[in-house]
Design a protein around this motif. Structure first.
Motif, PDB file in Angstrom:
ATOM      1  N   ALA A 181       0.813  -1.213   0.000  1.00  0.00           N
ATOM      2  CA  ALA A 181       0.000   0.000   0.000  1.00  0.00           C
ATOM      3  C   ALA A 181       0.848   1.265   0.000  1.00  0.00           C
ATOM      4  CB  ALA A 181      -0.921   0.004   1.213  1.00  0.00           C
ATOM      5  N   GLY A 182       2.155   1.120   0.110  1.00  0.00           N
ATOM      6  CA  GLY A 182       3.036   2.289   0.095  1.00  0.00           C
ATOM      7  C   GLY A 182       3.144   2.990   1.429  1.00  0.00           C
ATOM      8  N   ARG A 183       2.723   2.328   2.477  1.00  0.00           N
ATOM      9  CA  ARG A 183       2.777   2.951   3.800  1.00  0.00           C
ATOM     10  C   ARG A 183       3.955   2.476   4.640  1.00  0.00           C
ATOM     11  NH1 ARG A 183      -3.254   3.078   6.375  1.00  0.00           N
ATOM     12  NH2 ARG A 183      -4.494   3.391   4.495  1.00  0.00           N
ATOM     13  N   PHE A 184       4.716   1.535   4.143  1.00  0.00           N
ATOM     14  CA  PHE A 184       5.750   0.896   4.945  1.00  0.00           C
ATOM     15  C   PHE A 184       6.997   0.710   4.109  1.00  0.00           C
ATOM     16  CE2 PHE A 184       7.500  -2.821   7.349  1.00  0.00           C
ATOM     17  CZ  PHE A 184       7.577  -2.206   8.586  1.00  0.00           C
ATOM     18  N   LEU A 204     -10.558  -8.065   7.650  1.00  0.00           N
ATOM     19  CA  LEU A 204      -9.699  -7.544   8.722  1.00  0.00           C
ATOM     20  C   LEU A 204      -8.774  -6.459   8.205  1.00  0.00           C
ATOM     21  CD1 LEU A 204      -8.473  -7.625  11.574  1.00  0.00           C
ATOM     22  CD2 LEU A 204      -7.011  -9.501  10.802  1.00  0.00           C
ATOM     23  N   MET A 205      -8.085  -6.714   7.098  1.00  0.00           N
ATOM     24  CA  MET A 205      -7.125  -5.747   6.574  1.00  0.00           C
ATOM     25  C   MET A 205      -7.811  -4.493   6.066  1.00  0.00           C
ATOM     26  SD  MET A 205      -3.857  -5.510   6.383  1.00  0.00           S
ATOM     27  CE  MET A 205      -3.103  -3.902   6.101  1.00  0.00           C
ATOM     28  N   TYR A 206      -9.004  -4.632   5.546  1.00  0.00           N
ATOM     29  CA  TYR A 206      -9.746  -3.456   5.078  1.00  0.00           C
ATOM     30  C   TYR A 206     -10.047  -2.523   6.245  1.00  0.00           C
ATOM     31  CZ  TYR A 206     -13.258  -0.621   2.706  1.00  0.00           C
ATOM     32  OH  TYR A 206     -13.964   0.429   2.176  1.00  0.00           O
ATOM     33  N   CYS A 224      -5.185   7.220  -1.920  1.00  0.00           N
ATOM     34  CA  CYS A 224      -5.185   6.339  -0.749  1.00  0.00           C
ATOM     35  C   CYS A 224      -4.419   5.057  -1.066  1.00  0.00           C
ATOM     36  CB  CYS A 224      -6.617   6.000  -0.353  1.00  0.00           C
ATOM     37  SG  CYS A 224      -6.724   4.838   1.019  1.00  0.00           S
ATOM     38  N   CYS A 225      -3.640   4.612  -0.111  1.00  0.00           N
ATOM     39  CA  CYS A 225      -2.861   3.381  -0.276  1.00  0.00           C
ATOM     40  C   CYS A 225      -1.953   3.452  -1.495  1.00  0.00           C
ATOM     41  CB  CYS A 225      -3.786   2.167  -0.388  1.00  0.00           C
ATOM     42  SG  CYS A 225      -4.707   1.843   1.113  1.00  0.00           S
ATOM     43  N   SER A 226      -1.280   4.572  -1.645  1.00  0.00           N
ATOM     44  CA  SER A 226      -0.270   4.721  -2.688  1.00  0.00           C
ATOM     45  C   SER A 226       0.994   5.207  -2.026  1.00  0.00           C
ATOM     46  CB  SER A 226      -0.719   5.727  -3.759  1.00  0.00           C
ATOM     47  OG  SER A 226      -0.830   7.031  -3.209  1.00  0.00           O
ATOM     48  N   VAL A 251      -6.034  -4.077   0.041  1.00  0.00           N
ATOM     49  CA  VAL A 251      -5.381  -2.861  -0.448  1.00  0.00           C
ATOM     50  C   VAL A 251      -6.104  -2.360  -1.692  1.00  0.00           C
ATOM     51  CG1 VAL A 251      -3.246  -1.895  -1.370  1.00  0.00           C
ATOM     52  CG2 VAL A 251      -3.153  -3.551   0.508  1.00  0.00           C
ATOM     53  N   VAL A 252      -6.455  -3.288  -2.589  1.00  0.00           N
ATOM     54  CA  VAL A 252      -7.216  -2.911  -3.791  1.00  0.00           C
ATOM     55  C   VAL A 252      -8.571  -2.345  -3.398  1.00  0.00           C
ATOM     56  CG1 VAL A 252      -8.229  -3.756  -5.940  1.00  0.00           C
ATOM     57  CG2 VAL A 252      -6.028  -4.674  -5.142  1.00  0.00           C
ATOM     58  N   GLY A 253      -9.238  -2.989  -2.439  1.00  0.00           N
ATOM     59  CA  GLY A 253     -10.538  -2.504  -1.998  1.00  0.00           C
ATOM     60  C   GLY A 253     -10.465  -1.131  -1.383  1.00  0.00           C
ATOM     61  N   CYS A 254      -9.399  -0.877  -0.638  1.00  0.00           N
ATOM     62  CA  CYS A 254      -9.226   0.440  -0.026  1.00  0.00           C
ATOM     63  C   CYS A 254      -9.056   1.511  -1.093  1.00  0.00           C
ATOM     64  CB  CYS A 254      -8.028   0.406   0.910  1.00  0.00           C
ATOM     65  SG  CYS A 254      -7.748   1.924   1.833  1.00  0.00           S
TER      66      CYS A 254
END
Length: 332
Positions: A173-176, A232-234, A317-319, A306-309
């Motif tokens: 997701a590009g957050r880590f 859960l991840m969503y 978002c999530c990039s 991640v795709v759903g987000c």
């Protein structure tokens, strides 16, 4: 044995004179003896001396002067000078030992994952050996509560991933940071395996140490695990800040989802949602049947989240440019 001390000037005045042998400052350490200086000290001067820490450290003036400055100083161990170091020096120390400070995240992940496996699978084992005293609902609540507790405990330190699927999804997701994925996963493995080994020592006769096993066909459990981890991840992506699960309600929301899914899906697939939660008890107990399901399906489900987000939240978002998913209703 001798220790190094620093003599630090406190204040001075020209209004008084001192005679040879006058005490400027004396210490009160048992052992007797004294320490002498052979010259006057200038205001602000720091002198390093060799002294026996068991001696009574007394500073005597041994040279007279018609016009002298009255000075006051004290003995301090040289380590106290480190506490007086400037912010710049401390910053340099941090930069040189950045790896040491970053290790706190890995230790937090070890502790968090250890707690998850010990409490969660421990509840399964205790339920088995005690004649179902905890019950299925109690096991599900144990998993949810320990996840919630760890988020509040280490969320500000490591983000409380305690799940390799979550770590990998945050990275995608590009957050880590990618360079921290492997250390995080290794830390999670260490904590989980340590918990399962301890449970093996405590319950030598238990067959599988709470390992996850399909109740039906393999594909049924596989689909269940994908969907459960997706949900859960969503939720995690939408309540977390960057790659950290933290905040007033983040722990309650994520822990609640874990408990909910374990309650309704646990009897079918085990409701793992976490590769390391299944790997550790399987490896320690030797129950490796269908282990691949619980290693692959949670990662697939987390990546789908991640795709759903990205499909339901604002653009970006999530990039790689984003730090968190923020619903439109919460934006200002």
């Amino acid at each position: 044995m001798h220790s190094r001390f620093a003599v630090i000037i406190e204040y001075f005045s020209r209004d008084e004179t001192l005679s040879p042998g006058d005490f400027i400052r004396s210490g009160t350490v048992s052992g007797g003896g004294h320490l002498e200086l052979d010259r006057w000290l200038q205001p602000g001067e720091i002198v390093e001396l060799e002294a026996n820490p068991l001696a009574d450290l007394r500073n005597r003036v041994v040279r007279s002067s018609l016009l002298c400055e009255r000075v006051s100083f004290q003995f301090r161990p040289l380590r106290s000078r480190l506490r007086k170091a400037s912010r710049q020096s401390l910053r340099m120390l941090f930069e040189k030992n950045r790896w040491l400070f970053m290790n706190k995240k890995y230790v937090a992940e070890v502790i968090g994952t250890f707690s998850l496996i010990f409490a969660g699978t421990g509840a399964i084992i205790v339920n088995d050996v005690s004649g179902a005293a905890i019950t299925h609902v109690g096991i599900a609540l144990t998993f949810g509560l320990v996840v919630m507790a760890m988020i509040y405990a280490i969320g500000d330190v490591s983000g409380a991933h305690i799940n390799p699927a979550v770590t990998i999804a945050f990275w995608v997701a590009g957050r880590f940071e990618g360079r921290q994925v492997i250390p995080f996963v290794v830390s999670q493995c260490v904590g989980a395996l340590a918990a399962s080994v301890l449970l093996r020592v405590l319950f030598l006769e238990h067959s599988n140490l709470g390992a996850t096993l399909p109740a039906g066909t393999w594909w049924q459990s596989f689909i269940f695990e994908v969907v459960l981890t997706f949900m859960l991840m969503y939720v995690i992506l939408n309540v977390s800040t960057g790659a950290k699960e933290k905040g007033i309600m983040a722990g309650a929301a994520i822990g609640g989802v874990v408990a909910l899914e374990a309650i309704f899906a646990g009897p079918i697939c085990g409701a793992s949602m976490n590769p390391i939660r299944s790997l550790a008890p399987a490896v320690v107990s030797g129950e490796l049947t269908h282990l691949w399901i619980y290693l692959v399906a949670p990662v697939v489900g987390a990546l789908l989240a991640v795709v759903g987000c990205r499909c339901t939240q604002d653009e970006g978002c999530c990039s790689n440019a984003s730090t968190q998913c923020v619903p439109k209703s919460d934006m200002v």
